[in-house]
Design an enzyme around this catalytic site. Structure first.
Site, short mmCIF file in Angstrom:
data_model
loop_
_atom_site.label_atom_id
_atom_site.label_comp_id
_atom_site.label_asym_id
_atom_site.label_seq_id
_atom_site.Cartn_x
_atom_site.Cartn_y
_atom_site.Cartn_z
CD GLU A 85 -2.86 -1.21 0.08
OE1 GLU A 85 -3.13 -0.12 -0.47
OE2 GLU A 85 -3.35 -2.28 -0.29
CB CYS A 142 -1.23 7.46 1.35
SG CYS A 142 -2.69 6.51 1.80
#
Length: 489
Positions: free
Chosen positions: A210, A244
């Protein structure tokens, strides 16, 4: 033997006893994890406050609330997710049992990130527990206070051997990566992601990465710019930009750049007051190294809004940069902070070209009333996700897989996607020792003569559910005809 090696050996030995196989045991551990979040809410909020300057409200909204939802969903749906999954058959296997059986992978390594130290570390753990795995948890050493609380308190609620917490820095992480795991789940930067994947490859261990990237945000000149800027401001500056999936930069036409700047300026004042430095819900940069990195990224760009900073407090005000180009320093890496560059383009064509000329991002944002333009952005670009007319909220939808593509990552999680990502979907076929006449078509001699029949039986797909419905309808029709006949008599 290192501490890390001993921890992994204990986890594997405990997993091999089979204690994680029963669904009741998994649910018991998930309930304990939920109890941990509930009973230790104050400790968690205090740790995040010390790490990131985040308020207790912000911690609950962006860290623990989603965790509670994931745990409750997993407990509710676990029996359904773990059940055998029937698949389509061929005529050759029509009388057989053919299904997928989810089974645990084994021992999973979860390497968390510092920006949301609880959510991005424990959400994968929920999937690992639900799927019946053991899991070694490695919180980020950068968010040191959260890591310490996790190390000290989590073992009071979960099985200490199956779900150990290992703290430390780079050397401890490297030592963990030398061990053999059955899956590695890493959240962080693309640079470290490559190292994780390289280490996992030595054991042929699958990985979920991720990662991040520079997520673009295109504003169509004909949209409601006031609402668009309000949502972008929230998505960009929450957690001080250390998200993010935050919009990394704005793409818009030059004719609306000034209006975009003015609307974002108003929203910053509305959300964080005239002095964000003293506002409770505006956090801090994680440490001075990242503070200096962010300040260096601003070099050569024009500050349109904000720009104030205090190194001693790791404070950078919400900042908008204008007249930025693709060659500007701030466009060379993921920002991961409260800096929002604006790049002007001639329209959607150039925006799409600009996006496609770079690595695939974790998410693309587009603000537009034009549904055709939104569909075009979906069709002509690639990203982990695409979100139209809002920011961040796709992360909250458990039915949507969360993950990247290409440089922004591989694999996904959330809800059942977490369960499936950390399970092996085992192919199972159970045949009876009968009907050998049908099976004989695959045996010699004269196999060539049987090829026509083999093609029919092997290639003809059978929708068993449809056959059952047809059989039921035929039965009901027969009963109805019989009832009518008896009535007429």
């Amino acid at each position: 033997m290192s501490r890390e090696q001993l921890v992994v050996q204990r986890a594997r030995k405990s997993f091999q006893t089979g204690k994680t196989k029963p669904l009741e045991y998994r649910i018991h551990q998930l309930k304990n994890l939920l109890r941990f979040i509930s009973e230790r809410r104050g400790d968690i909020a205090d740790a995040v406050k010390r790490d990131l300057g985040k308020s207790a409200r912000g911690t609950e909204l962006f860290e623990t609330l989603g965790l509670e939802g994931e745990i409750n969903l997993s407990m509710e749906k676990l029996a359904e997710w773990a059940a055998p999954r029937p698949v389509e058959k061929s005529l050759l296997t029509i009388s057989d049992e053919v299904y997928l059986q989810p089974e645990p992978l084994g021992v999973v390594l979860i390497i968390g990130a510092w920006n949301y130290p609880w959510a991005v570390t424990l959400q994968p753990l929920v999937g690992a527990i639900a799927a019946g795995n053991a899991a070694v948890i490695k919180p980020s050493e950068v968010s040191s206070h959260s890591a310490k609380v996790m190390e000290e308190l989590l073992p009071q609620y979960l099985d200490k051997d199956l779900y150990p917490v290992v703290t430390g820095g780079v050397s401890e992480t490297q030592e963990l990566l030398k061990q053999r795991f059955d899956h590695v789940f890493y959240t962080g930067s693309s640079t470290v992601g490559k190292l994780v994947m390289e280490a996992a490859a030595r054991h042929l261990t699958p990985v979920t990465l991720e990662l991040g990237g520079k997520s673009p945000c295109y504003i169509d000149k004909d949209c409601d710019i006031r609402i668009a800027c309000r949502r972008i401001t929230w998505g960009k500056f929450v957690n001080c930009g250390q998200t993010c999936i935050a919009p990394d930069f704005i793409l818009c036409e030059a004719s609306i750049q000034s209006q975009v700047i003015e609307e974002i300026k108003k929203c910053i004042k509305e959300f964080y007051t005239d002095n964000p430095e003293t506002f409770e819900d505006y956090g801090r940069i994680i440490n001075q190294r990242h503070f200096k990195r962010l300040m260096a990224l601003m070099e050569g760009s024009t500050v349109a809004v904000g720009g104030n900073c205090d190194e001693s407090q790791c404070y950078i005000a919400p900042t908008v940069l204008k007249d930025v180009t693709g060659e500007s320093k701030v466009m060379k890496e993921e920002i991961f902070g409260p800096l929002l560059p604006i790049i002007t383009v001639s329209g959607a064509d150039e925006a799409i070209q600009f996006i496609n000329a770079r690595e695939k991002p974790l998410v693309i944002y587009i603000f537009s009333h034009d549904n055709k333009l939104i569909k075009r952005m979906i069709a002509e670009t690639s990203s982990g996700a695409l979100l139209a007319n809002d920011c961040l909220v796709h992360f909250t939808v458990s039915a949507l897989p969360f993950g990247g593509v290409g440089n922004s990552g591989m694999g996904c999680y959330h809800g059942q996607h977490s369960f499936d990502q950390l399970s092996h979907l085992r192919s199972c076929l159970i045949k009876q020792l009968k009907m050998e006449g049908v099976n004989s078509m695959r045996y010699p001699p004269h196999t060539a003569k049987k090829l026509g029949w083999a093609r029919f039986f092997l290639l003809k797909r059978v929708n068993v559910c449809r056959l059952r419905r047809m059989a039921l309808l035929a039965t009901l029709a027969g009963l109805a005809a019989f009832a009518v006949q008896r009535f007429l008599q």
